[in-house]
Design a protein around this motif. Structure first.
Motif, mmCIF file in Angstrom:
data_model
loop_
_atom_site.group_PDB
_atom_site.id
_atom_site.type_symbol
_atom_site.label_atom_id
_atom_site.label_comp_id
_atom_site.label_asym_id
_atom_site.label_seq_id
_atom_site.Cartn_x
_atom_site.Cartn_y
_atom_site.Cartn_z
ATOM 1 N N GLU A 44 0.815 -1.223 0.000
ATOM 2 C CA GLU A 44 0.000 0.000 0.000
ATOM 3 C C GLU A 44 0.844 1.266 0.000
ATOM 4 N N GLY A 45 2.160 1.123 0.072
ATOM 5 C CA GLY A 45 3.038 2.285 0.039
ATOM 6 C C GLY A 45 3.502 2.769 1.390
ATOM 7 N N ARG A 46 3.064 2.125 2.475
ATOM 8 C CA ARG A 46 3.549 2.499 3.802
ATOM 9 C C ARG A 46 4.996 2.045 3.958
ATOM 10 N N GLN A 47 5.749 2.769 4.798
ATOM 11 C CA GLN A 47 7.159 2.459 4.986
ATOM 12 C C GLN A 47 7.473 2.264 6.466
ATOM 13 N N VAL A 48 8.465 1.423 6.720
ATOM 14 C CA VAL A 48 8.973 1.240 8.077
ATOM 15 C C VAL A 48 10.494 1.247 8.005
ATOM 16 N N THR A 49 11.113 2.013 8.887
ATOM 17 C CA THR A 49 12.568 2.093 8.928
ATOM 18 C C THR A 49 13.123 0.874 9.654
ATOM 19 N N VAL A 50 14.114 0.229 9.062
ATOM 20 C CA VAL A 50 14.737 -0.935 9.695
ATOM 21 C C VAL A 50 16.161 -0.643 10.155
ATOM 22 N N ARG A 51 16.727 0.465 9.687
ATOM 23 C CA ARG A 51 18.079 0.803 10.123
ATOM 24 C C ARG A 51 18.401 2.231 9.729
ATOM 25 N N TYR A 52 19.205 2.916 10.549
ATOM 26 C CA TYR A 52 19.852 4.167 10.178
ATOM 27 C C TYR A 52 21.354 3.899 10.078
ATOM 28 N N ALA A 53 21.995 4.508 9.117
ATOM 29 C CA ALA A 53 23.436 4.323 8.940
ATOM 30 C C ALA A 53 24.118 5.676 8.915
ATOM 31 N N ARG A 54 25.276 5.764 9.572
ATOM 32 C CA ARG A 54 26.017 7.016 9.666
ATOM 33 C C ARG A 54 27.495 6.736 9.386
ATOM 34 N N ALA A 55 28.329 7.742 9.601
ATOM 35 C CA ALA A 55 29.748 7.621 9.270
ATOM 36 C C ALA A 55 30.359 6.361 9.878
ATOM 37 N N ARG A 56 31.126 5.651 9.070
ATOM 38 C CA ARG A 56 31.861 4.430 9.402
ATOM 39 C C ARG A 56 30.984 3.185 9.390
ATOM 40 N N ASP A 57 29.690 3.335 9.070
ATOM 41 C CA ASP A 57 28.841 2.160 8.882
ATOM 42 C C ASP A 57 28.997 1.644 7.455
ATOM 43 N N VAL A 58 28.804 0.344 7.285
ATOM 44 C CA VAL A 58 28.869 -0.285 5.967
ATOM 45 C C VAL A 58 27.493 -0.851 5.647
ATOM 46 N N LEU A 59 26.981 -0.520 4.488
ATOM 47 C CA LEU A 59 25.693 -1.024 4.021
ATOM 48 C C LEU A 59 25.913 -2.055 2.919
ATOM 49 N N GLY A 60 25.099 -3.106 2.917
ATOM 50 C CA GLY A 60 25.100 -4.027 1.788
ATOM 51 C C GLY A 60 25.751 -5.373 2.018
ATOM 52 N N ILE A 61 26.304 -5.611 3.193
ATOM 53 C CA ILE A 61 26.952 -6.904 3.419
ATOM 54 C C ILE A 61 25.934 -8.040 3.299
ATOM 55 N N ALA A 62 24.743 -7.848 3.830
ATOM 56 C CA ALA A 62 23.729 -8.904 3.771
ATOM 57 C C ALA A 62 23.360 -9.243 2.329
ATOM 58 N N VAL A 63 23.223 -8.233 1.467
ATOM 59 C CA VAL A 63 22.832 -8.532 0.087
ATOM 60 C C VAL A 63 23.984 -9.153 -0.700
ATOM 61 N N LEU A 64 25.221 -8.891 -0.299
ATOM 62 C CA LEU A 64 26.341 -9.565 -0.951
ATOM 63 C C LEU A 64 26.307 -11.064 -0.670
ATOM 64 N N VAL A 65 25.825 -11.414 0.517
ATOM 65 C CA VAL A 65 25.782 -12.820 0.913
ATOM 66 C C VAL A 65 24.506 -13.495 0.416
ATOM 67 N N ALA A 66 23.364 -12.824 0.579
ATOM 68 C CA ALA A 66 22.070 -13.472 0.346
ATOM 69 C C ALA A 66 21.350 -13.002 -0.912
ATOM 70 N N GLY A 67 21.868 -11.994 -1.599
ATOM 71 C CA GLY A 67 21.211 -11.512 -2.800
ATOM 72 C C GLY A 67 20.319 -10.308 -2.542
ATOM 73 N N PRO A 68 19.644 -9.800 -3.595
ATOM 74 C CA PRO A 68 18.832 -8.572 -3.494
ATOM 75 C C PRO A 68 17.812 -8.645 -2.364
ATOM 76 N N ALA A 69 17.570 -7.487 -1.750
ATOM 77 C CA ALA A 69 16.649 -7.414 -0.615
ATOM 78 C C ALA A 69 15.499 -6.459 -0.929
#
Length: 228
Positions: A66-91
């Motif tokens: 329906e277009g509603r959103q929920v935040t699952v994480r905030y990322a800031r300096a020195r955080d790395v994003l994308g490790i999970a998708v490198l292992v398990a594929g697109p999310a």
């Protein structure tokens, strides 16, 4: 190629614990990119990629049909994003900048190949995935059991990010009463929290609007606020 800011951010992230030769190759093959506030870095089911946050604040979210959103994480300096998708594929997540951001795009092929060949690298990725799991559990606990101050800060960021304007401004269009209802409190307590946020330079308020002036500072309130 990387510069000093990128090298410092990498050293302060979990990537800084990787073998020195691999770090040199990651710095040599990656790209630094600047994004204005309100940019979308990753869309649902996009090609897996990994990035290091050099500066700024980003939001990882999921969307309902329906277009509603929920935040699952905030990322800031020195955080790395994308490790999970490198292992398990697109999310089924999106990534959005809440402030001006600088990211360093990591060579995903180089990192995953190294993880398969070197147990030290594979273990480092496993530890990072564990940290992200515990962080998500903590965010769930904040949503359910956090103080009023924590819940107000988190709800304002969520509201403003889903309503972010084309110039990147963050404005939560909500009345004090609706905000109190959303976080399970009363208007008088929420008004006090908002006043404290104003005095700290985190937000400005107008009729049924909360302008977020310092998204990174407001995010700090979701984790280490004073009791409220």
């Amino acid at each position: 190629m990387a510069d000093g800011d990128v090298a410092a951010a990498l050293a302060g992230s979990f990537l800084g614990g990787l073998p020195a030769e691999l770090i040199e190759r990651l710095l040599a093959t990656g790209d630094r990119i600047d994004y204005p506030a309100g940019s979308t870095l990753y869309r649902e089911r996009s090609t897996p990629r990994a990035v290091l946050v050099v500066r700024g604040l980003l939001r990882v979210y999921m969307s309902s049909p329906e277009g509603r959103q929920v935040t699952v994480r905030y990322a800031r300096a020195r955080d790395v994003l994308g490790i999970a998708v490198l292992v398990a594929g697109p999310a089924d997540v999106g990534v959005q900048t809440l402030a001006e951001c600088t990211i360093f795009r990591i060579d995903a092929g180089l990192l995953t190949t190294a993880a398969r060949a070197d147990s030290r690298v594979g273990w480092a990725l496993a530890e990072e995935l564990s940290r992200r799991l515990y962080e998500n559990l903590q965010q769930t606990a904040v949503n359910a059991f956090g103080t009023v101050r924590q819940r107000v800060a988190s709800h304002l960021l969520d509201l403003a990010s889903t309503q972010q304007g084309p110039r990147g401004e963050l404005v939560a269009r909500v009345s004090q009463q609706d905000l109190a209802d959303s976080v399970g409190s009363v208007r008088e307590v929420v008004a006090r929290v908002l006043r404290e946020f104003r005095l700290a330079g985190l937000v400005a308020t107008s009729a049924d609007k909360v302008h977020i002036l310092d998204p990174t500072g407001l995010h700090d309130q979701t984790w280490n606020p004073d009791d409220a």
